[in-house]
Design an enzyme around this catalytic site. Structure first.
Site, PDB file in Angstrom:
ATOM      1  N   TYR A 124       0.772  -1.091   0.039  1.00  0.00           N
ATOM      2  CA  TYR A 124      -0.045   0.236  -0.267  1.00  0.00           C
ATOM      3  C   TYR A 124       0.910   1.303   0.167  1.00  0.00           C
ATOM      4  CZ  TYR A 124      -4.479  -2.224   0.451  1.00  0.00           C
ATOM      5  OH  TYR A 124      -5.756  -3.140   0.405  1.00  0.00           O
ATOM      6  N   LYS A 175       3.277 -15.019   3.933  1.00  0.00           N
ATOM      7  CA  LYS A 175       3.647 -15.869   2.752  1.00  0.00           C
ATOM      8  C   LYS A 175       5.041 -16.009   2.703  1.00  0.00           C
ATOM      9  CE  LYS A 175       2.503 -18.396  -0.804  1.00  0.00           C
ATOM     10  NZ  LYS A 175       1.424 -19.606  -1.104  1.00  0.00           N
ATOM     11  N   ASP A 232      -5.950  -6.751   4.266  1.00  0.00           N
ATOM     12  CA  ASP A 232      -7.064  -6.594   3.371  1.00  0.00           C
ATOM     13  C   ASP A 232      -7.926  -7.825   2.788  1.00  0.00           C
ATOM     14  OD1 ASP A 232      -8.736  -4.521   2.163  1.00  0.00           O
ATOM     15  OD2 ASP A 232      -7.716  -5.347   0.269  1.00  0.00           O
TER      16      ASP A 232
HETATM   17  C1  IPM Z   1     -10.431  -1.709   3.189  1.00  0.00           C
HETATM   18  C2  IPM Z   1     -10.760  -1.130   1.918  1.00  0.00           C
HETATM   19  C3  IPM Z   1      -9.578  -0.253   1.459  1.00  0.00           C
HETATM   20  C4  IPM Z   1      -8.400  -1.015   1.653  1.00  0.00           C
HETATM   21  C5  IPM Z   1      -9.575   0.347   0.063  1.00  0.00           C
HETATM   22  C6  IPM Z   1     -11.097   1.014  -0.226  1.00  0.00           C
HETATM   23  C7  IPM Z   1      -8.647   1.478  -0.434  1.00  0.00           C
HETATM   24  O1  IPM Z   1     -10.548  -2.255   0.965  1.00  0.00           O
HETATM   25  O2  IPM Z   1     -10.605  -0.796   4.210  1.00  0.00           O
HETATM   26  O3  IPM Z   1     -10.370  -2.797   3.562  1.00  0.00           O
HETATM   27  O4  IPM Z   1      -7.760  -1.715   0.542  1.00  0.00           O
HETATM   28  O5  IPM Z   1      -7.714  -0.772   2.660  1.00  0.00           O
HETATM   29 MN    MN Z   2     -10.632  -4.170   1.991  1.00  0.00          MN
END
Ligand code: IPM
Ligand code: MN
Length: 331
Positions: A124, A175, A232
């Protein structure tokens, strides 16, 4: 003490579910000073605003942020893909240093687990880029950033949670058989911190195996710690197996309290049912309960959690469910 809470209803069903969450906070008897922020894809499409710097600065003075959802506001209406997700959600998580994404899942008798997701690094972080974009020799790279500091503070938070949980168990999910560099840093950090927590029993699973366990034997897990992207994905699965994503709550925490933490349901804007009072507000309500806990309103927080213990007993319209939970909390 009056808490200063910033409210971002956002897009789609976001404003509807946040209204019910605040209804429940009121019913719990917690007083707060509320500031609303009109942000989201609808706002971007109106006047090009995503997240002004002044707004972000103003947020630093708040105690918490409550967010509905940002993304597609209505069927067929959309901002450029990912623009508000990155420009609002991710920017907020990074700049306010909300380095823990805390997502609990409960569905008695088999599921009682919480995922501690690292929230500011990994894939991210935005490392990477294009070379020769648009040509046949195009290259796109997308790196994963893992710092010792970032991993360690997340792992420590998870060990503290496990120390205070009933079962005192913590699993690292990664992983490491393939992602050998990042996996090595995570496992070494995990093992070093584990030495300080002899009361916590530890385990490790690869992310793919963890997905099977989540579905087939969810009782395996108590507290889980994992990186940003695995967290996520795993938390969407967690929502699905624990009664549906309509119940899944989330807290983006800055445990150092150098900025406000942000509380939001895991679900998105659900444009197809927006404005129809069809959305289930439980995830937003439970998220608001996590907010109360983090603000030190433990009594109110436990009452909200207790009222949402068996969420399947609530049905009806969005505001009908909000009313019912509010009544349960007030009684
Ligand atoms: C979450 C969402 C977000 C993420 C997106 C909307 C950027 O999926 O809060 O899990 O990937 O973290
Ligand atoms: Mn998410």
């Amino acid at each position: 003490m009056t808490h200063r809470i910033g409210v971002i209803g956002g897009d789609g069903i976001g404003p509807e579910v946040v209204a019910e969450a605040l209804k429940v906070v009121d019913a719990a008897g917690v007083t707060y000073e509320r500031t609303d922020y009109d942000l989201g894809a609808h706002r971007y499409l109106e006047d090009g605003t995503v997240l002004p710097d002044e707004v972000l600065e103003e947020w630093r003075g708040l105690d918490a942020l409550l967010l509905g959802a940002v993304g597609d506001p209505a069927p067929g209406v959309a901002a450029p893909p990912g623009l508000v997700e990155r420009g609002i959600l991710l920017r907020m998580r990074f700049e306010l240093d909300q380095y823990i994404n805390f997502r609990p899942f409960r569905l008695p008798p088999r599921i009682d687990c919480e995922v501690i997701r690292e929230n500011t690094e990994g894939t991210y972080a935005g490392e990477g880029g294009f070379l020769r974009k648009g040509t046949p020799h195009e290259i796109a790279t997308q790196g994963s950033v893992n710092t010792r500091m970032g991993v360690e503070r997340c792992v420590r938070f998870a060990f503290e949670r496990a120390r205070n949980s009933e079962r005192h168990q913590l699993h690292l999910i990664h992983k490491k058989n393939v992602l050998t560099f990042a996996g090595d840093l995570w496992q070494r950090t995990f093992d070093e911190v584990a030495a300080e927590y002899p009361d916590v029993s530890t385990g490790y699973d690869h992310i793919d195996a963890a997905c099977i366990h989540f579905v087939e034997r969810p009782e395996r897990y108590d507290v889980i710690v994992t990186d940003n992207l695995f967290g996520d994905i795993l938390t969407d699965l967690g929502g699905a197996v624990a009664g549906g994503v309509g119940y899944a709550a989330s807290a983006n925490l800055n445990p150092a309290r150098t900025g406000p933490s942000m509380f939001e349901p895991v679900h998105g804007t659900a444009p197809d049912i927006a404005g129809q009072q069809k959305a289930n507000p439980i995830a937003a309500i439970v998220s608001a309960g996590l907010m109360l806990e983090f603000l030190g309103e433990s009594d109110a927080a436990s009452r909200v959690a207790a009222a949402c213990e068996r969420p399947e007993r609530y049905s009806g319209s969005t505001s009908g469910i909000g009313d019912a939970v509010a009544a349960a909390v007030a009684s």
